[in-house]
Design an enzyme around this catalytic site. Structure first.
Site: not given
Length: 612
Positions: A93, A371
């Site tokens: 590159e 409960s």
């Protein structure tokens, strides 16, 4: 012709721009220098790349990988990137990377000639610095405006960053197709290995992709990827990094992809972690607006954080086994387990066969508690204010408060009974009497530290039996019950241990402090009452050999909701069984599946193995 002229124009502007950039003074003092202007316009304080974040269990294993904006990126510092990988990109590159200052005239001129000949903009002649500028701050539009911006940012990058940092950032931002960004994520996705574990042939294979990700996509065009890989290996040989023999050996290596499959072993728990993360962001950033909290949470995730949690894989797996053992068609379940000694949420089940991002019943389902609310709303306030104990007497006959006339489950009256008898057998009328004597407002004050979202004084006396309009979640109930394991003190359970920034610094830790909700004396009485439920009351099927066990059952009208919430000497757990759209589960109640489930996750079932 216009494209050709445009490239000549850009090339001619570069020397002029550099001359201005390097000028140290200005004719007019009020004018800013080019470098100063660049510092103002392009501060480059930090790279805005989106990174993966991670959720880890209590043993340090990754249990979830968080990706945003469709980007999979694992940041790898330069010191952990193999020299071969760096050289592969430098040679392919930007061979003059260490020689130029961000702009390569030779490369640009070469691109100019190719583009003029082809009447196109296919060749950019971009340096690694220019590619990084584009990847971090710009888009990939092929326009002259974008190209000029790219040049400016490239010069600024070279001014502000070292070559090593530029190369490191570049290797962590390049695109490898299939939503994969950076060399670390590429190695992880395509080979299921860390970058440092790859062979030279595998590194060259990955390095072949970014030049043209679509063309060299290894999932669609492996033969093209392989051909380019061999050319890259030849570049390494030319640089002296491979001998002729090594070159042939690397070329001949067969490349077999081992694609990483996304694993989410404990989605119930990690989905809640993401909810708690928002709470952490809210506290850390001092935010109140939900949109701002969500936005800041996304920013945290995109920054590459690591979320360390208290999840116990051993206990979570045991909970999953319990899900399978007591799974019946047509009903759902949810459970939360907390180590009340350390206030750590260690396991969570959001539902049967729960999948990521589904409705999580562990913390999102608000159901009437029946409960199971009595210990918190009725008994604690009564014992605390009346100085009662388990042997104190309470009337269990019928009563009416205006139009509210509750009955015991059996429809019978039992006269005056001890508190222990009323509690262990879950008589209803004594509980309502207690709430009436204490007063709804005063009793509700005992619930405030728990921050129940679905219980309010407006629920009236029906709340004594769990008859509330909205309800409670298993997480809320488990959290509240941890107080019975801490001498009446409450501190919320947390899933998140701490959050680390990408560099390892601690970004967030909870700083909770315990609150004394009721006295130690009241707590001692309550622990005896809770223990009586399992020893000789409605919770006997949850019993097993343990230093301490206590809990409370809860059942709503028509058996729509069945609960058991209780604790051992170390863990507190709440279990809910029911149907999402309501419906009777009496058969499950009759079999005591919810009690056996609780017993199993707490370590009392032989299938679960010994507790840790």
């Amino acid at each position: 012709m216009r494209k050709w002229f445009g490239w000549i124009f850009i090339l001619l502007l570069i020397p002029l721009f550099l001359f201005l950039l390097l000028s140290s003074g200005q004719a007019v003092e009020s004018l800013k220098s080019i470098p100063a202007a660049l510092d103002e316009r392009i501060p480059l304080n930090q790279a805005p790349a989106v990174l993966n974040s991670y959720i880890k269990d209590s043993e340090g294993a990754v249990i979830s990988e968080l990706k945003t904006e469709g980007q999979n990126r694992i940041y790898v510092p330069a010191s952990q990137i193999p020299p071969q990988m760096k050289e592969l990109f430098l040679q392919s590159e930007d061979k003059r990377f260490y020689e130029h200052a961000g702009l390569d005239f030779e490369g640009t001129a070469r691109a100019l000639l190719v583009n003029a000949r082809n009447n196109s903009l296919d060749q950019g002649g971009s340096t690694i610095t220019q590619q990084l500028a584009r990847n971090l701050y710009l888009n990939h539009d092929r326009t002259y405006n974008r190209k000029l911006s790219e040049l400016l940012i490239s010069v600024q990058l070279e001014r502000k960053w070292s070559k090593e940092k530029i190369l490191e950032s570049y290797l962590n931002t390049i695109y490898f197709q299939n939503n994969i960004y950076g060399v670390g994520a590429a190695a992880d996705y395509y080979f299921s290995k860390p970058l440092k574990a790859l062979t030279t042939a595998q590194m060259a294979y990955l390095a072949a992709i970014p030049n043209n990700p679509s063309l060299y996509n290894p999932l669609k065009h492996p033969e093209k990827t392989k051909k380019r890989q061999e050319r890259l290996l030849e570049l390494l040989a030319e640089r002296g990094m491979l001998t002729a023999g090594q070159l042939e050996e690397e070329k001949s290596r067969s490349i077999k992809l081992n694609l990483k499959k996304k694993q989410e072993p404990y989605p119930d728990y990690t989905d809640y972690v993401m909810e708690e993360l928002k709470q952490a962001v809210k506290v850390k950033e001092k935010l109140t607006d939900p949109e701002q909290i969500s936005q800041k949470t996304r920013e945290w995730i995109q920054s590459g954080i690591t979320i360390e949690t208290y999840l116990s894989p051993f206990l979570q797996e045991r909970m999953y086994r319990a899900n399978e053992a007591y799974l019946t068609e047509g009903h759902q379940s949810a459970a939360v387990m907390i180590d009340h000694q350390t206030h750590q949420i260690v396991a969570m089940s959001g539902g049967n066969h729960y999948k990521k991002h589904e409705f999580n019943r562990a913390f999102q389902a608000y159901r009437q508690p029946g409960s199971a609310i009595k210990p918190l709303l009725d008994y604690v306030p009564y014992i605390e204010t009346k100085k009662a104990d388990k042997n104190s007497l309470i009337n269990s006959d019928r009563l009416c408060i205006q139009e509210f006339c509750p009955e015991n489950y059996s429809k019978k009256e039992y006269g005056w009974v001890t508190m222990e008898k009323a509690f262990s057998q879950s008589y209803n009328t004594p509980a309502v009497r207690m709430l009436k004597e204490v007063g709804i407002g005063r009793a509700m004050n005992y619930l405030k530290p728990f921050h129940f979202k679905g219980i309010a004084p407006s629920d009236g006396y029906a709340a004594a039996l769990g008859g509330v309009e909205t309800g409670v979640s298993p997480l809320e109930l488990a959290n509240a019950y941890t107080s019975f394991g801490n001498e009446g003190q409450y501190q919320p359970g947390r899933a998140i241990k701490r959050i680390l920034a990408m560099d390892g610094t601690v970004l967030f830790e909870w700083r909770d402090r315990p609150v004394q909700v009721w006295s130690k004396q009241t707590n001692t009485v309550m622990r005896d009452l809770l223990q009586s439920v399992i020893k000789k009351g409605t919770g006997k099927k949850a019993s097993f050999e343990s230093a301490y066990l206590g809990g409370k059952t809860g059942t709503t009208s028509d058996y729509y909701d069945v609960w058991f919430s209780g604790l051992s000497d170390r863990y507190t757990a709440s279990v809910w069984f029911g149907k999402d759209k309501n419906g009777s589960i009496q058969s499950i109640y009759d079999q005591g599946s919810h009690l056996r489930y609780w017993k199993m996750i707490m370590g009392g079932d032989e299938q679960a193995g010994a507790d840790r």
